[in-house]
Design a protein around this motif. Structure first.
Motif, PDB file in Angstrom:
ATOM      1  N   LEU A  78       1.004  -1.192  -0.232  1.00 54.13           N
ATOM      2  CA  LEU A  78       0.167  -0.012   0.021  1.00 54.13           C
ATOM      3  C   LEU A  78       0.748   1.287  -0.069  1.00 54.13           C
ATOM      4  CD1 LEU A  78      -2.791  -1.091   2.472  1.00 54.13           C
ATOM      5  CD2 LEU A  78      -3.123  -0.811   0.095  1.00 54.13           C
ATOM      6  N   ASP A  79       1.891   1.147   0.572  1.00 53.36           N
ATOM      7  CA  ASP A  79       3.050   2.383   0.353  1.00 53.36           C
ATOM      8  C   ASP A  79       3.716   2.354  -0.875  1.00 53.36           C
ATOM      9  OD1 ASP A  79       2.836   3.953   2.706  1.00 53.36           O
ATOM     10  OD2 ASP A  79       4.259   2.437   3.816  1.00 53.36           O
ATOM     11  N   ARG A  80       3.256   1.199  -1.737  1.00 50.85           N
ATOM     12  CA  ARG A  80       3.766   1.262  -3.304  1.00 50.85           C
ATOM     13  C   ARG A  80       5.277   0.948  -3.294  1.00 50.85           C
ATOM     14  NH1 ARG A  80      -0.511   3.399  -5.947  1.00 50.85           N
ATOM     15  NH2 ARG A  80      -1.850   5.162  -4.638  1.00 50.85           N
ATOM     16  N   LYS A  81       5.924   0.323  -2.388  1.00 53.01           N
ATOM     17  CA  LYS A  81       7.312  -0.260  -2.154  1.00 53.01           C
ATOM     18  C   LYS A  81       7.225  -1.734  -2.953  1.00 53.01           C
ATOM     19  CE  LYS A  81       8.279   2.894   1.306  1.00 53.01           C
ATOM     20  NZ  LYS A  81       8.758   3.169   2.664  1.00 53.01           N
ATOM     21  N   HIS A  82       6.877  -1.883  -4.071  1.00 52.08           N
ATOM     22  CA  HIS A  82       6.633  -3.268  -4.566  1.00 52.08           C
ATOM     23  C   HIS A  82       7.973  -4.136  -4.803  1.00 52.08           C
ATOM     24  CE1 HIS A  82       2.577  -1.602  -6.388  1.00 52.08           C
ATOM     25  NE2 HIS A  82       2.773  -1.841  -5.089  1.00 52.08           N
ATOM     26  N   ASP A  83       9.091  -3.384  -4.938  1.00 53.51           N
ATOM     27  CA  ASP A  83      10.201  -3.728  -5.412  1.00 53.51           C
ATOM     28  C   ASP A  83      10.836  -4.538  -4.162  1.00 53.51           C
ATOM     29  OD1 ASP A  83      10.324  -3.047  -8.144  1.00 53.51           O
ATOM     30  OD2 ASP A  83      11.633  -1.336  -7.444  1.00 53.51           O
ATOM     31  N   VAL A  84      10.692  -3.870  -2.970  1.00 50.23           N
ATOM     32  CA  VAL A  84      10.992  -4.504  -1.510  1.00 50.23           C
ATOM     33  C   VAL A  84      10.427  -5.883  -1.307  1.00 50.23           C
ATOM     34  CG1 VAL A  84      11.278  -4.081   0.736  1.00 50.23           C
ATOM     35  CG2 VAL A  84      11.720  -2.200  -0.804  1.00 50.23           C
ATOM     36  N   ILE A  85       9.052  -6.007  -1.774  1.00 50.07           N
ATOM     37  CA  ILE A  85       8.415  -7.139  -1.567  1.00 50.07           C
ATOM     38  C   ILE A  85       8.858  -8.227  -2.375  1.00 50.07           C
ATOM     39  CG2 ILE A  85       5.965  -8.223  -1.426  1.00 50.07           C
ATOM     40  CD1 ILE A  85       4.888  -5.325  -1.278  1.00 50.07           C
ATOM     41  N   VAL A  86       9.054  -7.974  -3.567  1.00 52.52           N
ATOM     42  CA  VAL A  86       9.418  -9.061  -4.753  1.00 52.52           C
ATOM     43  C   VAL A  86      10.713  -9.705  -4.077  1.00 52.52           C
ATOM     44  CG1 VAL A  86      10.299  -9.412  -6.961  1.00 52.52           C
ATOM     45  CG2 VAL A  86       8.138  -8.047  -6.557  1.00 52.52           C
ATOM     46  N   LYS A  87      11.630  -8.831  -3.817  1.00 57.38           N
ATOM     47  CA  LYS A  87      13.180  -9.126  -3.215  1.00 57.38           C
ATOM     48  C   LYS A  87      12.840 -10.097  -1.942  1.00 57.38           C
ATOM     49  CE  LYS A  87      17.445  -7.347  -1.849  1.00 57.38           C
ATOM     50  NZ  LYS A  87      18.295  -6.081  -1.498  1.00 57.38           N
ATOM     51  N   ASP A  88      12.175  -9.704  -1.025  1.00 56.18           N
ATOM     52  CA  ASP A  88      11.749 -10.593   0.214  1.00 56.18           C
ATOM     53  C   ASP A  88      11.005 -11.804  -0.335  1.00 56.18           C
ATOM     54  OD1 ASP A  88      11.875 -10.626   2.873  1.00 56.18           O
ATOM     55  OD2 ASP A  88       9.569 -10.641   2.854  1.00 56.18           O
ATOM     56  N   MET A  89      10.170 -11.825  -1.357  1.00 51.34           N
ATOM     57  CA  MET A  89       9.535 -13.190  -1.619  1.00 51.34           C
ATOM     58  C   MET A  89      10.616 -14.171  -2.184  1.00 51.34           C
ATOM     59  SD  MET A  89       5.906 -12.141  -2.975  1.00 51.34           S
ATOM     60  CE  MET A  89       4.474 -11.714  -1.753  1.00 51.34           C
ATOM     61  N   TYR A  90      11.369 -13.579  -3.064  1.00 48.02           N
ATOM     62  CA  TYR A  90      12.645 -14.587  -3.737  1.00 48.02           C
ATOM     63  C   TYR A  90      13.267 -15.128  -2.540  1.00 48.02           C
ATOM     64  CZ  TYR A  90      11.934 -13.500  -8.641  1.00 48.02           C
ATOM     65  OH  TYR A  90      11.449 -13.625 -10.065  1.00 48.02           O
ATOM     66  N   ARG A  91      13.769 -14.283  -1.723  1.00 48.06           N
ATOM     67  CA  ARG A  91      14.535 -14.652  -0.518  1.00 48.06           C
ATOM     68  C   ARG A  91      13.704 -15.758   0.374  1.00 48.06           C
ATOM     69  NH1 ARG A  91      14.244 -14.231   4.654  1.00 48.06           N
ATOM     70  NH2 ARG A  91      12.880 -12.418   4.769  1.00 48.06           N
ATOM     71  N   LYS A  92      12.521 -15.685   0.640  1.00 45.24           N
ATOM     72  CA  LYS A  92      11.610 -16.898   1.403  1.00 45.24           C
ATOM     73  C   LYS A  92      11.358 -18.046   0.331  1.00 45.24           C
ATOM     74  CE  LYS A  92       9.223 -13.455   4.218  1.00 45.24           C
ATOM     75  NZ  LYS A  92       7.863 -12.883   4.500  1.00 45.24           N
ATOM     76  N   MET A  93      11.258 -17.710  -0.856  1.00 47.55           N
ATOM     77  CA  MET A  93      11.081 -18.971  -1.861  1.00 47.55           C
ATOM     78  C   MET A  93      12.481 -19.748  -1.816  1.00 47.55           C
ATOM     79  SD  MET A  93       9.997 -19.061  -5.712  1.00 47.55           S
ATOM     80  CE  MET A  93      11.562 -18.442  -6.466  1.00 47.55           C
ATOM     81  N   GLY A  94      13.682 -18.987  -1.888  1.00 41.24           N
ATOM     82  CA  GLY A  94      14.772 -19.809  -1.654  1.00 41.24           C
ATOM     83  C   GLY A  94      14.890 -20.768  -0.469  1.00 41.24           C
ATOM     84  N   GLU A  95      14.610 -19.919   0.724  1.00 37.08           N
ATOM     85  CA  GLU A  95      14.956 -20.774   1.988  1.00 37.08           C
ATOM     86  C   GLU A  95      13.960 -21.884   1.957  1.00 37.08           C
ATOM     87  OE1 GLU A  95      13.702 -17.761   4.864  1.00 37.08           O
ATOM     88  OE2 GLU A  95      15.988 -16.592   4.513  1.00 37.08           O
ATOM     89  N   ALA A  96      12.646 -21.824   1.532  1.00 34.67           N
ATOM     90  CA  ALA A  96      11.732 -23.076   1.706  1.00 34.67           C
ATOM     91  C   ALA A  96      12.374 -23.962   0.621  1.00 34.67           C
ATOM     92  CB  ALA A  96      10.444 -22.467   1.122  1.00 34.67           C
ATOM     93  N   ALA A  97      12.809 -23.734  -0.477  1.00 31.86           N
ATOM     94  CA  ALA A  97      13.317 -24.727  -1.583  1.00 31.86           C
ATOM     95  C   ALA A  97      14.633 -25.665  -0.745  1.00 31.86           C
ATOM     96  CB  ALA A  97      13.689 -23.956  -2.699  1.00 31.86           C
ATOM     97  N   GLU A  98      15.474 -24.752  -0.185  1.00 33.23           N
ATOM     98  CA  GLU A  98      16.670 -25.283   0.380  1.00 33.23           C
ATOM     99  C   GLU A  98      16.197 -26.141   1.630  1.00 33.23           C
ATOM    100  OE1 GLU A  98      19.379 -22.257   1.752  1.00 33.23           O
ATOM    101  OE2 GLU A  98      19.848 -21.590  -0.111  1.00 33.23           O
TER     102      GLU A  98
END
Length: 683
Positions: free
Chosen positions: A209-229
């Protein structure tokens, strides 16, 4: 040589000139009022003395609306402030509160919706709302309409696993709802949610809602990697799907700036007094969203005035202020507005008007979008107007009406087994609802008698109309007499004779208020109250409908016609609409008029009938709810709400009050012997 036009000499409030001369040369806000004490304009000034006095010198070059405002002006007030910034803030608050007709205003600014994140709760929710409260929650907006809000909430629901229910979260539910199983909620209701994980989801919502979408995408990629590992492939797949959804949103956002800056771009278009402002939200150099807002009162205003009025009203409620604001035109108080925005943001904010390059292209694009939005609104309005005109013309022909039914009133009665009988009157003008003239009637007629209830409502409505018309005659006569007295040094014999005839005519009018002066009539008009509905302008009572519609069949029609004959309005066009077969009954005709089911005329009558039915039912429910909260104490003379509350607090129940003696009753705060005796007599 011709003189510059000056303000005509109008009648002003007592002491007006003296107060005008005594104005201080300090910053402040001035408030213009008309003869009825209504606020018609609010303005700010660096020097109150110079600004307010400027309205009473030459007005050459001023906009026509300034001429109209000064012509209507009767009195003024002012509030001194310490700084120009304080004057700006106070001006905006007063405009939002009073909605003066000569100020530029956001249309329905109080109803613009927001998205609320209830961060003050243990398990926060994300909700639409129209009220911004100081309750510890986070608010985002305003948005131009609920459609935009619901689209945003739907996207958030797909992207982040927060709860959408409003139940009390105990963690003891036997099983979570379906939202949990489709990975759209973490299931706190069933004790399945990890609190840090839930808080992280809410944090992502706030970032979005603060329109900081790039921060969200970066964090989601990190969590996806952690889950895969961790070999949690199902969880990794959930993050993958969310990333894809978010990236699809981001792909639609065009890059507008080579520098990754946050800025708002504001431009407008106007046509025939209507103005539409378009605002582009640029975040990190990308267009992340845009909104449009309609303004009223913008006729004859300069571009700078329109932009300044919009900015002060929009940013007063906006959840985020960017470091840069790009405008279509210059505003006169740019430095003051910059200071105000700096206070709201907590950091420097710059306002600029780009003249060339990519920034100017961006402003021009916003202006073109504003013009397109305004044109769409105009075409939609024209389409609605043409449809309404066609339906009214068709209705006139089918019913054989002598006049075009510009004003139609429809009446309905609602009750619950003969109790809490509510009457409703709805008004359509030129085929569209005029809701400010809707009226509700608390029917006094007892029993389950729809005909008598309808007659009571119509009598009250049209007897009031007759009295208002009589009052108009009296007022007109008094004004004529006053005008004649002012224009002649001494009344002639002819004038005195005419006055006697006029006075005899007025004495025959049977409204008690007709002896009032013009000023008293005006004062009564301002304070006229309708039962259960608040004040109504005098003209609203006096204006008669071109067509009267009754919900019901022949019986309701005959009951209504009897009242019209009684009040001398037997010639008023009257019909009733029976719901079962949609038959239209008219006085003097044994057979109903059957309208084609596809006709616009019938659709208009159905809308009228359904609106009256809705309005009467809502009031009936309100009356029923009130009755449900009543007790026997409400029927006891001398016992009002305060004494009732004190008695119940002291004794705890109605039974205990009935059992108490007079001395015990008198011991309660606010009670006396007469009130205690009244209770013993009536309970």
């Amino acid at each position: 040589m011709t003189n510059s036009p000056t303000v005509p000499q109008r009648e002003r409030a007592p002491g007006f000139e003296e107060r005008l001369k005594a104005l201080p040369g300090t910053p402040g806000v001035y408030i213009m009022q008309n003869r009825a004490n209504q606020i018609i304009y609010v303005g700010k000034a660096v020097s109150l003395k110079n600004r307010v006095r400027s309205y009473f010198g030459s007005l050459r070059g001023q906009a026509p609306k300034v001429w109209r405002m000064v012509d209507e002006l009767f009195d003024f007030e002012y509030i001194v402030t310490d700084t120009e910034l304080e004057a700006l803030i106070l001006e905006n608050q007063l405009i939002k509160k009073h909605k003066p007709k000569y100020n530029i205003r956001l249309k329905d600014d109080k109803t613009y919706p927001y998205i609320k994140v209830t961060t003050q709760e243990v398990w926060p929710r994300v909700l639409p709302t129209r009220k911004v409260l100081e309750d510890g929650a986070l608010y985002f907006g305003p948005y131009p309409g609920m459609g935009t809000v619901y689209q945003t909430l739907d996207l958030l629901d797909k992207l982040f696993p927060f709860r959408t229910c409003d139940k009390e979260i105990t963690g003891n539910d036997a099983r979570p709802c379906v939202q949990y199983f489709i990975h759209r909620c973490l299931g706190p209701c069933a004790g399945l949610a990890d609190k840090p994980a839930y808080d992280d989801a809410i944090k992502q919502v706030v970032l979005f809602l603060d329109r900081k979408h790039d921060v969200i995408v970066k964090d989601m990629y990190r969590k996806m990697g952690e889950a895969a590992e961790a070999l949690e492939f199902e969880r990794a797949a959930v993050f993958r799907d969310r990333i894809r959804s978010l990236e699809r949103v981001l792909e639609e956002q065009k890059v507008f700036s080579t520098t990754k800056t946050d800025e708002d771009v504001i431009a407008f278009a106007r046509n025939e007094g209507e103005a539409c402002v378009q605002i582009f939200f640029i975040r990190g150099g990308k267009l992340l969203g845009r909104e449009h807002f309609m303004l009223e009162g913008a006729a004859d205003s300069t571009p700078g005035e329109i932009l300044e009025s919009f900015m002060t009203q929009f940013y007063d409620e906006a959840s985020y202020v960017p470091p840069k604001v790009l405008l279509q035109d210059e505003v006169s108080d740019a430095e003051i507005i910059q200071s105000w925005l700096r206070e709201k943001r907590g950091k420097k904010v710059s306002i600029s008007v780009p003249r060339r390059g990519e920034k100017r292209d961006l402003v021009d694009m916003a202006a073109r979008n504003a013009a397109e939005t305004l044109e769409q609104f105009r075409l939609r309005w024209l389409s609605d107007e043409q449809k309404a005109t066609a339906s009214l013309t068709e209705l006139q022909g089918l019913l054989g009406l002598s006049v075009w039914p510009q004003r139609i009133e429809c009446y309905d009665v609602a009750h619950l087994q003969g109790t809490d009988v509510a009457g409703a009157m709805v008004v359509f003008e030129q085929g569209v609802p005029k809701k400010k003239e809707y009226r509700r009637f608390n029917i006094k007629t007892t029993g389950n008698d729809d005909f008598a209830s309808m007659q009571e409502m119509l009598r009250r409505r049209f007897k009031r109309a007759s009295s208002m018309q009589a009052a108009d005659e009296r007022k007109e006569a008094l004004e004529l007499a006053e005008a004649g007295a002012r224009s002649r040094p001494a009344p002639s014999a002819d004038f005195e004779a005419a006055a006697r005839v006029q006075e005899e005519h007025l004495e025959n009018l049977d409204e008690p208020a007709l002896g009032d002066t013009v000023q008293q009539l005006a004062e009564k008009d301002r304070h006229a109250q309708v039962e259960g509905a608040g004040g109504w302008e005098k003209s609203g009572w006096a204006v008669l409908p071109d067509l009267l519609v009754i919900d019901g069949g022949k019986g309701q029609l005959n009951a209504a016609y009897e009242v019209l004959r009684e009040v001398g309005l037997a010639d008023m066009p009257l019909i009733s609409l029976a719901k079962r077969e949609e038959e239209v009954f008219m006085p003097g005709r044994s057979e109903p008029v059957i309208l084609d089911r596809r006709s616009e005329a019938l659709k208009l009558l159905q809308r009228l009938r359904d609106e009256a039915h809705r309005f009467s039912n809502s009031y009936n429910k309100k009356l029923g709810a009130k009755r449900g909260t009543r007790s026997k104490l409400d029927q006891v003379p001398l016992i009002g709400p305060v004494r009732k509350k004190a008695l119940l607090r002291h004794f705890g129940s109605l039974k205990a009050i009935q059992a108490a003696g007079e001395e015990e009753l008198m011991a309660v705060k606010g009670m006396d012997r007469a009130a205690a005796a009244s209770i013993k007599e009536h309970l």
